[in-house]
Design a protein around this motif. Structure first.
Motif, PDB file in Angstrom:
ATOM      1  N   VAL A   1     -41.399  34.895  -1.035  1.00 17.39           N
ATOM      2  CA  VAL A   1     -42.699  35.031  -1.684  1.00 17.39           C
ATOM      3  C   VAL A   1     -42.510  35.012  -3.192  1.00 17.39           C
ATOM      4  O   VAL A   1     -41.633  35.687  -3.724  1.00 17.39           O
ATOM      5  CB  VAL A   1     -43.395  36.338  -1.264  1.00 17.39           C
ATOM      6  CG1 VAL A   1     -44.728  36.486  -1.981  1.00 17.39           C
ATOM      7  CG2 VAL A   1     -43.603  36.342   0.245  1.00 17.39           C
TER       8      VAL A   1
ATOM      9  N   VAL B   1     -56.365  34.109   4.828  1.00 15.81           N
ATOM     10  CA  VAL B   1     -55.023  34.044   4.258  1.00 15.81           C
ATOM     11  C   VAL B   1     -54.045  33.793   5.403  1.00 15.81           C
ATOM     12  O   VAL B   1     -53.836  34.674   6.243  1.00 15.81           O
ATOM     13  CB  VAL B   1     -54.647  35.336   3.514  1.00 15.81           C
ATOM     14  CG1 VAL B   1     -53.263  35.203   2.896  1.00 15.81           C
ATOM     15  CG2 VAL B   1     -55.689  35.659   2.452  1.00 15.81           C
TER      16      VAL B   1
ATOM     17  N   THR C   1     -52.780  26.722  -4.133  1.00  6.62           N
ATOM     18  CA  THR C   1     -54.031  25.976  -4.226  1.00  6.62           C
ATOM     19  C   THR C   1     -55.067  26.842  -4.935  1.00  6.62           C
ATOM     20  O   THR C   1     -55.328  27.980  -4.520  1.00  6.62           O
ATOM     21  CB  THR C   1     -54.537  25.578  -2.834  1.00  6.62           C
ATOM     22  OG1 THR C   1     -53.542  24.776  -2.187  1.00  6.62           O
ATOM     23  CG2 THR C   1     -55.837  24.795  -2.933  1.00  6.62           C
TER      24      THR C   1
ATOM     25  N   GLU D   1     -50.257  39.889  -0.020  1.00 10.37           N
ATOM     26  CA  GLU D   1     -49.321  39.079   0.756  1.00 10.37           C
ATOM     27  C   GLU D   1     -49.563  39.354   2.234  1.00 10.37           C
ATOM     28  O   GLU D   1     -49.576  40.521   2.667  1.00 10.37           O
ATOM     29  CB  GLU D   1     -47.882  39.410   0.405  1.00 10.37           C
ATOM     30  CG  GLU D   1     -47.515  39.103  -1.036  1.00 10.37           C
ATOM     31  CD  GLU D   1     -46.109  39.547  -1.347  1.00 10.37           C
ATOM     32  OE1 GLU D   1     -45.375  39.890  -0.394  1.00 10.37           O
ATOM     33  OE2 GLU D   1     -45.746  39.569  -2.533  1.00 10.37           O
ATOM     34  N   ASN D   2     -49.738  38.280   2.998  1.00 12.62           N
ATOM     35  CA  ASN D   2     -49.921  38.407   4.444  1.00 12.62           C
ATOM     36  C   ASN D   2     -48.589  38.132   5.128  1.00 12.62           C
ATOM     37  O   ASN D   2     -48.172  36.979   5.242  1.00 12.62           O
ATOM     38  CB  ASN D   2     -50.990  37.432   4.948  1.00 12.62           C
ATOM     39  CG  ASN D   2     -51.188  37.549   6.458  1.00 12.62           C
ATOM     40  OD1 ASN D   2     -50.772  38.534   7.081  1.00 12.62           O
ATOM     41  ND2 ASN D   2     -51.814  36.539   7.050  1.00 12.62           N
ATOM     42  N   GLN D   3     -47.910  39.209   5.568  1.00 15.60           N
ATOM     43  CA  GLN D   3     -46.640  39.054   6.258  1.00 15.60           C
ATOM     44  C   GLN D   3     -46.807  39.180   7.775  1.00 15.60           C
ATOM     45  O   GLN D   3     -45.825  39.304   8.518  1.00 15.60           O
ATOM     46  CB  GLN D   3     -45.640  40.103   5.743  1.00 15.60           C
ATOM     47  CG  GLN D   3     -45.346  39.943   4.247  1.00 15.60           C
ATOM     48  CD  GLN D   3     -44.427  41.012   3.717  1.00 15.60           C
ATOM     49  OE1 GLN D   3     -43.935  41.829   4.479  1.00 15.60           O
ATOM     50  NE2 GLN D   3     -44.195  41.001   2.413  1.00 15.60           N
TER      51      GLN D   3
ATOM     52  N   ILE E   1     -54.505  30.510  -3.382  1.00 14.99           N
ATOM     53  CA  ILE E   1     -53.885  30.771  -2.073  1.00 14.99           C
ATOM     54  C   ILE E   1     -52.745  29.784  -1.907  1.00 14.99           C
ATOM     55  O   ILE E   1     -52.977  28.571  -1.841  1.00 14.99           O
ATOM     56  CB  ILE E   1     -54.891  30.631  -0.909  1.00 14.99           C
ATOM     57  CG1 ILE E   1     -56.039  31.633  -1.058  1.00 14.99           C
ATOM     58  CG2 ILE E   1     -54.180  30.840   0.432  1.00 14.99           C
ATOM     59  CD1 ILE E   1     -57.054  31.549   0.060  1.00 14.99           C
ATOM     60  N   ASP E   2     -51.508  30.307  -1.916  1.00 16.97           N
ATOM     61  CA  ASP E   2     -50.324  29.468  -1.699  1.00 16.97           C
ATOM     62  C   ASP E   2     -50.308  28.261  -2.637  1.00 16.97           C
ATOM     63  O   ASP E   2     -50.019  27.148  -2.237  1.00 16.97           O
ATOM     64  CB  ASP E   2     -50.267  29.016  -0.241  1.00 16.97           C
ATOM     65  CG  ASP E   2     -48.911  28.388   0.095  1.00 16.97           C
ATOM     66  OD1 ASP E   2     -47.900  28.843  -0.480  1.00 16.97           O
ATOM     67  OD2 ASP E   2     -48.874  27.450   0.909  1.00 16.97           O
TER      68      ASP E   2
ATOM     69  N   THR F   1     -53.506  34.853  10.938  1.00 17.03           N
ATOM     70  CA  THR F   1     -54.336  34.735   9.742  1.00 17.03           C
ATOM     71  C   THR F   1     -55.175  36.000   9.558  1.00 17.03           C
ATOM     72  O   THR F   1     -55.742  36.533  10.519  1.00 17.03           O
ATOM     73  CB  THR F   1     -55.254  33.520   9.837  1.00 17.03           C
ATOM     74  OG1 THR F   1     -54.450  32.342   9.882  1.00 17.03           O
ATOM     75  CG2 THR F   1     -56.196  33.448   8.629  1.00 17.03           C
TER      76      THR F   1
ATOM     77  N   LYS G   1     -48.343  33.796   3.672  1.00 13.96           N
ATOM     78  CA  LYS G   1     -48.920  33.257   2.452  1.00 13.96           C
ATOM     79  C   LYS G   1     -49.432  34.401   1.584  1.00 13.96           C
ATOM     80  O   LYS G   1     -49.573  35.541   2.029  1.00 13.96           O
ATOM     81  CB  LYS G   1     -50.058  32.271   2.755  1.00 13.96           C
ATOM     82  CG  LYS G   1     -49.647  31.095   3.627  1.00 13.96           C
ATOM     83  CD  LYS G   1     -48.551  30.251   2.976  1.00 13.96           C
ATOM     84  CE  LYS G   1     -48.192  29.070   3.844  1.00 13.96           C
ATOM     85  NZ  LYS G   1     -47.126  28.246   3.251  1.00 13.96           N
ATOM     86  N   SER G   2     -49.709  34.067   0.313  1.00  9.83           N
ATOM     87  CA  SER G   2     -50.192  35.081  -0.619  1.00  9.83           C
ATOM     88  C   SER G   2     -51.528  34.668  -1.205  1.00  9.83           C
ATOM     89  O   SER G   2     -51.876  33.480  -1.254  1.00  9.83           O
ATOM     90  CB  SER G   2     -49.175  35.297  -1.744  1.00  9.83           C
ATOM     91  OG  SER G   2     -49.023  34.118  -2.488  1.00  9.83           O
TER      92      SER G   2
END
Length: 874
Positions: free
Chosen positions: A818, A134, A123, A83-85, A120-121, A89, A138-139
């Protein structure tokens, strides 16, 4: 700083740790990492060496602290979730996995793309191409085939200018893997659909009788015999015991006391009932069967100021009529929440001459529901049977109602009650027909004369002074000729009631016999039968009565054995059946009754179970859920034929409140009980594969299936069907759904064709997206508290060696917006069906269905255990 381990139930759990380095040292760090992976086969060592290099750069740890990641191994695949918090990017530039046999897998810019399932999110793609960006908030989920090897560590390298970090996994102990165990059943392709909850299993039960068998009867050599030919009473009680079976209180303090004859009911108002009064009533809804009834009760004041008498409540128990004796010496008729909203309104009153609070008074009323009014005819009698007051009045307000629950009421007083009856016939009289003069006497079980009448072929004996004759048991009717000689005597097997009718049969030998059969725990009866076997030594006529109603009349000679249906109008609210046999002949005879039994078919409280309903082929099967979670094979408790094929466009649901099974197909929504199927509404229908139906309170919600974009709702309380548009969502052949409170949770496709998890609140009609689901199809969905379980039928599609090889059961958890989807079980030896919703949660166990078995997946309760792993950086 630390990383929170996301909810998991896997064989191994590893926290991924990372360090931060300057962008200028990225190439150096990657060379060190690759060198140690190849040379030492230990990625953790490589990470520590890289840490030493990059720590000297003194880069900020802010980006690292915003990246959360875990990895898992389910026995077949390695799954890395990140997870990118951060607010920027993050690029994933390298991935390394080390296995227990010393081998490893490295993916980076150098080797291009490798086979993996990447989401990714929401997709998805079947190739992993690095570097991979990322976006913020998004995760990323990467699923890679372990090729039969056991991983021991996993690391990723990330880049977010000017920061570079290696995220490495610490070694942790084993975590048990949930097991999927098959329960052998027969399934019919192409579809199956399920439901789980409280359900009633239709059952046949035999009643208990008061007497033992065989019974030997001898006819009585008399010229006349008397038989009861009718009973008007719907229910009655002399309040000899408390509590009264089948009655319930609303407010008040109720108890037994000494009464006019035998026991009585004592009621003291505590303002706890409807309208600030207190009620005690017969807890059976009579409004569907009766629009006009007689009600009578004998009552006396004990203390207080107010009124006491008869209460008539509506089906919602929020309105009432009261026919009462007021302490001011009047008979009054009141309404509550009818003429006056949430208030009392006196409709009529009449003075009782010579009123004394020490006297007993009998209130007799008849209500009759007309088109524009509810009419009341009220009479008051003293203990000698003299009428002392009467009145007639009506309720015409639009909130008027057909009485549903009938009982007694006290307001501001303490009072006694006796001789309560609800009757379809006038309870003031006992009618005797077939006379040729003379007179009739009614005598109670205490030997006291209650009433008498003379002359006429048919007479009505007034019993208004003691409508439930004596103490509600036994009693006699004697017929005398004009000379005062006894012609015939009837001895009641149960009791004599006002509203009864009897007939005198001339010059017959007769034998009569009665028994009471009781069925326990009745919820609803759909049919009942009297099983009777007897022998007689001559030709006789048999009349069989059930609860005073003639059910069958036959000529009997020699042996007789039959199962005799009880009319359906005698079944509503019935648990006790008084069966009377009257045999008549012109000569003396003997009878041996070898069998007399009542059996009922319906729903019983002790046969309401936790049931797993499975629709397959052209039938719906009821399984015991408790047995299902521990059995290796199981036979259904009950099967229901649907006459249609479960093919993805047919679905089922169940209403545990009134025990009704629902099915939706292309013709509409159908309701089932043991009497058969009936069309509930054709305003909502299935239109294609993926159709679902759910029950929420009085709403029946239909998800029509592919390619619809609306939910059709049938409100049974208003008999109205309507559509709720889902705007950008549309259903597809893999749509799954479940109920969560007043909402329906479901999977659908968004405007881009991606799978989403959404909910619809049927009270507010609000639609809300819960999560993006990285699946190609979801074959089942269940809600258990904060968890949403999803069974995938296409999770592994496109992955070499494991294409559609098993079931992934996922859990959704909303944390900081998330969605975390975690494999908790993967069973490779199953063959999936490609449609229909078929997963349920029961006692921390998942129950799902593949093409051949019911699968029980244990330990669903451990899925949200949280673990954390520290990340060290300088």
């Amino acid at each position: 700083m630390g990383v929170r381990l996301l909810p998991k139930q896997v064989e191994l759990a590893r926290g991924i740790s990372a360090v931060i380095g300057a962008a200028i040292l990225l190439a150096v760090m990657m060379l060190f990492a690759a060198f140690y992976i190849v040379a030492l086969d230990k990625l953790a060592t490589a990470s520590q060496e890289a840490l030493k290099r990059v720590s000297e750069a003194g880069a900020s740890t802010a980006t690292l602290s915003s990246v959360k990641a875990v990895w898992s191994y389910d026995g077949s695949n390695v799954v890395i979730h990140m997870e990118n918090q951060a607010t920027k990017t993050v690029l994933v530039v390298a991935i390394a996995i080390v296995y227990a046999d010393g081998s490893y897998t490295v993916a980076s810019r150098a080797n291009g793309s490798i086979q993996a399932f990447v989401v990714i999110d929401g997709t998805a793609t079947n190739k992993l191409q690095l570097p991979l960006g990322v976006p913020p908030a998004k995760s990323l989920t990467i699923t890679m085939d372990a090729e039969g090897k056991r991983p021991i560590s996993a690391s990723i390298a990330i880049e977010a200018s000017p920061v570079v970090a290696v995220v490495a996994a610490e070694k942790r102990g084993q975590v048990p893997v949930p097991t999927a165990r098959a329960v052998g059943i027969e399934l019919v392709a192409p579809g199956a659909t399920t439901w789980l909850g409280k359900a009633a299993i239709p059952t046949t039960k035999s009643g208990t009788t008061n007497k033992s068998y065989p019974q030997h009867l001898e006819s009585i050599p008399i010229d006349y015999t008397i038989a009861r030919t009718g009973r008007g009473a719907v229910t009655y009680t002399d309040f000899e015991v408390y509590p009264v079976p089948g009655w319930t209180a609303r407010g008040g303090v109720w108890s037994s006391a000494s009464g006019y004859k035998g026991g009585a009911l004592r009621g003291a108002d505590n303002n706890g009932g409807l309208g600030g009064a207190s009620q005690y009533y017969y807890n059976t809804d009579l409004s569907q069967q009766y629009s006009s009834l007689w009600v009578s009760a004998k009552t006396r004041l004990v203390s207080g100021v107010g009124f006491h008498g008869i209460a008539l409540l509506n089906g919602g128990r929020n309105r009432l009529y009261a026919i009462v004796v007021a302490t001011g010496g009047r008979v009054e008729v009141w309404s509550y929440n009818v003429e006056a909203r949430n208030g009392w309104q006196r409709l009529a009153q009449a003075t009782i001459p010579g009123y004394s609070s020490a006297n007993w008074y009998t209130i007799v009323t008849r209500y009759a529901v007309a088109q524009n009014a509810v009419n009341f005819y009220v009479y008051v009698y003293d203990t000698s049977g003299n009428q002392v007051a009467s009145l007639t009045t009506s309720s015409t307000h639009r909130r008027r109602f057909t009485p549903a629950y009938v009982g007694v009421i006290v307001d501001g007083v303490t009072a006694l009650f006796e001789d309560f009856i609800i009757s379809a016939a006038d309870p003031r009289y006992v009618t005797v027909s077939g006379l040729g003069g003379g007179y009739v006497v009614v005598i109670d079980n205490l030997g006291d004369t209650v009433g008498s009448a003379a002359n006429g072929a048919s007479v009505s004996v007034s019993v208004v002074s003691d409508i439930v004759v004596g103490t509600g048991v036994d009693g006699k009717i004697r017929v005398y000729d004009s000379n005062g000689d006894l012609v015939a005597e009837y001895v009641a097997s149960d009791c004599i009631l006002g509203g009864d009718s009897y007939a005198l049969y001339p010059r017959l030998y007769s034998a009569s016999f009665s028994d009471v059969a009781s069925l326990s725990n009745v919820v609803q009866l759909f049919s009942a039968n009297v099983s009777l076997s007897l022998t007689t030594n001559t030709s006789t006529t048999l009349d069989l009565y059930v609860n005073g109603t003639l059910v069958v009349s036959r000529d009997v000679s020699g042996g007789f054995s039959d199962s005799i249906p009880i009319p359906s109008n005698l079944l509503q609210g019935a648990q006790v059946f008084n069966v009377t046999l009257v045999l008549k002949a012109l000569s003396p005879f003997q009878v041996v009754v070898s069998v007399l039994q009542v059996s009922g078919f319906g729903y019983f409280e002790d046969h309401v179970i936790d049931a797993h309903l499975l629709g397959s082929g052209t039938e719906i099967r009821f399984y015991n859920a408790t047995e299902l979670i521990s059995a290796s094979s199981l036979e259904p408790l009950y099967n229901v034929s649907t006459y249609v094929q479960f093919n993805g466009s047919v679905a089922i649901a169940y209403n545990s409140t009134n025990y009704v099974l629902y099915m939706v197909n292309g013709s509409g929504v159908y309701a089932w009980n043991p009497l058969g199927w009936s069309l509930e509404t054709d305003g909502c229908r299935a239109v294609g594969p993926g159709a679902r139906v759910e029950v929420v309170e009085s709403f029946i919600a239909v998800l029509p299936g592919e390619p619809s974009s609306y939910v059709c709702v049938y409100d049974a309380s208003r008999d109205v069907a309507y559509n709720i548009s889902l705007a950008t969502y549309r259903f597809y052949r893999y749509t799954a759904s479940a109920v969560n409170g007043t909402s329906i949770v479901f999977t659908a496709l968004d405007s881009r064709g991606g799978v989403v998890l959404a909910s619809l609140d049927l009270l507010t009609n609000e639609t809300r997206q819960l999560a993006v689901v990285p699946l190609s199809c979801a074959a089942g969905l269940a809600v258990d508290g904060s968890r949403v379980y999803i069974v995938s039928c296409g999770l592994w599609r496109g992955i070499t060696g494991v294409d559609r090889s098993g079931i992934g059961v996922w859990i959704y958890s909303a944390r900081a917006g998330v969605s975390n989807l975690v494999i908790i079980a993967n069973t490779s030896a199953v063959r999936l069906l490609e449609c229909c919703d078929r997963v349920e949660v029961y006692r921390n166990t998942l129950i799902t269905v593949d093409a051949q078995n019911i699968l029980v997946i244990d330990r669903a309760s451990d899925l949200e255990e949280e673990k954390s792993v520290a990340i060290y950086a300088t």
